[in-house]
Design a protein around this motif. Structure first.
Motif, short mmCIF file in Angstrom:
data_model
loop_
_atom_site.label_atom_id
_atom_site.label_comp_id
_atom_site.label_asym_id
_atom_site.label_seq_id
_atom_site.Cartn_x
_atom_site.Cartn_y
_atom_site.Cartn_z
N PHE A 102 1.00 -1.15 -0.29
CA PHE A 102 -0.13 -0.01 -0.08
C PHE A 102 0.86 1.26 -0.11
CE2 PHE A 102 -2.97 -3.08 1.64
CZ PHE A 102 -3.86 -2.84 0.82
N CYS A 103 2.24 1.19 0.27
CA CYS A 103 3.22 2.36 0.52
C CYS A 103 4.02 2.38 -0.98
CB CYS A 103 3.99 2.04 1.45
SG CYS A 103 3.22 2.25 3.11
N LYS A 104 3.68 1.60 -1.86
CA LYS A 104 4.36 1.50 -3.19
C LYS A 104 3.69 1.86 -4.14
CE LYS A 104 6.94 -2.43 -1.33
NZ LYS A 104 7.12 -3.81 -1.37
N HIS A 105 4.05 3.01 -5.21
CA HIS A 105 3.53 3.46 -6.18
C HIS A 105 2.92 2.60 -7.12
CE1 HIS A 105 3.25 7.85 -6.05
NE2 HIS A 105 4.70 7.89 -5.41
N ARG A 106 3.89 1.63 -7.62
CA ARG A 106 3.61 0.44 -8.52
C ARG A 106 2.80 -0.76 -8.13
NH1 ARG A 106 8.63 0.19 -12.54
NH2 ARG A 106 9.39 2.15 -12.13
N LYS A 107 2.64 -0.44 -6.77
CA LYS A 107 1.83 -1.99 -6.24
C LYS A 107 0.35 -1.47 -5.20
CE LYS A 107 5.65 -4.85 -5.81
NZ LYS A 107 6.48 -6.22 -5.41
N VAL A 108 0.28 -0.20 -5.14
CA VAL A 108 -0.81 0.05 -4.31
C VAL A 108 -2.24 -0.44 -5.17
CG1 VAL A 108 -1.15 2.55 -5.22
CG2 VAL A 108 -2.05 2.02 -2.87
N GLY A 109 -2.17 -0.05 -6.37
CA GLY A 109 -3.53 -0.40 -7.18
C GLY A 109 -3.73 -1.84 -6.94
N SER A 110 -2.81 -2.60 -7.23
CA SER A 110 -3.12 -4.31 -7.21
C SER A 110 -3.12 -4.72 -5.72
CB SER A 110 -2.03 -5.13 -7.58
OG SER A 110 -0.72 -4.78 -7.10
N ALA A 111 -2.81 -4.04 -4.83
CA ALA A 111 -3.22 -4.22 -3.20
C ALA A 111 -4.35 -4.05 -3.02
CB ALA A 111 -2.16 -3.49 -2.29
N PHE A 112 -4.83 -2.94 -3.43
CA PHE A 112 -6.15 -2.68 -3.12
C PHE A 112 -7.38 -3.59 -3.97
CE2 PHE A 112 -5.34 1.77 -1.52
CZ PHE A 112 -6.35 1.81 -0.36
N GLU A 113 -6.91 -3.81 -5.05
CA GLU A 113 -7.75 -4.77 -5.84
C GLU A 113 -7.80 -6.11 -5.01
OE1 GLU A 113 -8.51 -6.32 -10.35
OE2 GLU A 113 -6.67 -5.12 -9.98
N GLU A 114 -6.71 -6.63 -4.71
CA GLU A 114 -6.44 -7.87 -3.95
C GLU A 114 -7.68 -7.94 -2.81
OE1 GLU A 114 -3.39 -11.19 -2.37
OE2 GLU A 114 -2.77 -9.38 -3.21
N ILE A 115 -7.34 -6.89 -2.05
CA ILE A 115 -8.30 -6.98 -0.59
C ILE A 115 -9.78 -6.82 -0.98
CG2 ILE A 115 -8.10 -4.62 0.01
CD1 ILE A 115 -7.16 -5.68 2.77
N ILE A 116 -10.25 -5.82 -1.84
CA ILE A 116 -11.57 -5.83 -2.59
C ILE A 116 -11.95 -6.76 -2.85
CG2 ILE A 116 -13.01 -4.40 -3.87
CD1 ILE A 116 -10.99 -2.08 -3.06
N ARG A 117 -11.16 -7.47 -3.84
CA ARG A 117 -11.97 -8.99 -4.57
C ARG A 117 -12.07 -9.97 -3.47
NH1 ARG A 117 -12.13 -9.27 -10.02
NH2 ARG A 117 -10.97 -7.59 -11.03
N ARG A 118 -11.06 -10.22 -2.45
CA ARG A 118 -11.11 -11.02 -1.67
C ARG A 118 -12.10 -11.11 -0.38
NH1 ARG A 118 -5.46 -14.24 -0.54
NH2 ARG A 118 -4.79 -14.42 -2.55
N ALA A 119 -12.51 -9.97 -0.15
CA ALA A 119 -13.12 -9.69 1.14
C ALA A 119 -14.39 -10.40 1.07
CB ALA A 119 -13.45 -8.01 0.93
N ARG A 120 -14.80 -11.09 2.35
CA ARG A 120 -15.76 -11.72 2.63
C ARG A 120 -16.64 -10.97 3.56
NH1 ARG A 120 -13.94 -17.31 4.22
NH2 ARG A 120 -16.24 -17.60 4.52
#
Length: 189
Positions: A102-120
Motif C-alpha cells: 500500500f506504500c508503493k506507487h507501482r503496487k498500491v492499485g493491485s494491493a487494493f484490488e486484491e483485498i477488495i476482491r477477496r473480502a468476505r
C-alpha cells in the motif's frame, strides 16, 4: 502516546526528554478482551490474506496512504505488541518490518484490488485521503467490482509535525469509501 518521547510517530524520537515523557506509563486491558466475552478476535496477518479467510458484516480498512511505512513509524508499538526482543538496526535502532504494498506507487492499485476482491464482507469501508498514492477515482472503480460505491468526505487541517516546514496545502480531504457488497468474493460461488 501521552508519554512517548516523540514528535508525532514512534519513528521520530526526540534527543532530549520532553516533560510528558517522564510521566508513568499505565497499561489498561480492554474490558471486552479481558473478560473474554466481547466476541473480539486479534490477528497478526497480512490484511489481503485475512480478508479472504474471515467472514464478517463490515470490513473497515485504514491502509497507509503514502510512502511512509507503518512499520518504520510504529516499530516500538510493534515490539510491545509482540512482546519480543528483536535485533535492532540502523542509527535509530529499528526492528526489521514487512514493507507494505500500500506504500508503493507501482503496487498500491493491485494491493487494493486484491483485498477488495477477496473480502468476505457484506459492507466494505475504506478510510483514505486525497493525498493517497491511489487516486480517489481509481479506488471507487475498484470498489465497483463488488457493488455500487459511494464516498463521504470531510476536510481536516493538515497535521504539522514541525513548524518550520512549508506545506503546499493547509487542509486535506479525508474520504470514507463505501460499498454494500452485491457480488461474491473471489473464490466464492
Amino acid at each position: 502516546d501521552q508519554v512517548a518521547n516523540t514528535a508525532s510517530v514512534s519513528g521520530a524520537h526526540l534527543k532530549a526528554f520532553k516533560k510528558s515523557a517522564w510521566r508513568p506509563v499505565t497499561l489498561k486491558p480492554l474490558r471486552a478482551l479481558s473478560r473474554g466475552d466481547g466476541g473480539c478476535q486479534v490477528h497478526n496477518q497480512e490484511a489481503t490474506q485475512l480478508a479472504g479467510a474471515l467472514s464478517c458484516d463490515i470490513l473497515s480498512l485504514e491502509p497507509p496512504y503514502n510512502q511512509r511505512q507503518y512499520g518504520a513509524n510504529y516499530h516500538v508499538l510493534e515490539t510491545i505488541a509482540r512482546y519480543d526482543s528483536p535485533v535492532l538496526t540502523g542509527t535509530t535502532g529499528m526492528r526489521e518490518y514487512q514493507r507494505s504494498d500500500f506504500c508503493k506507487h507501482r503496487k498500491v492499485g493491485s494491493a487494493f484490488e486484491e483485498i477488495i476482491r477477496r473480502a468476505r464482507a457484506r459492507h466494505i469501508l475504506i478510510s483514505y485521503n486525497d493525498e493517497g498514492l491511489l487516486p480517489v477515482a481509481e479506488l471507487q472503480q475498484l470498489l465497483a467490482l463488488r457493488g455500487r460505491p459511494a464516498s463521504f468526505k470531510t476536510s481536516h487541517s493538515r497535521f504539522k509535525a514541525d513548524s518550520g516546514r512549508v506545506y503546499k496545502r493547509a487542509a486535506t480531504t479525508e474520504y470514507i469509501h463505501y460499498v454494500q457488497v452485491t457480488t461474491p468474493a473471489e473464490g466464492e460461488p
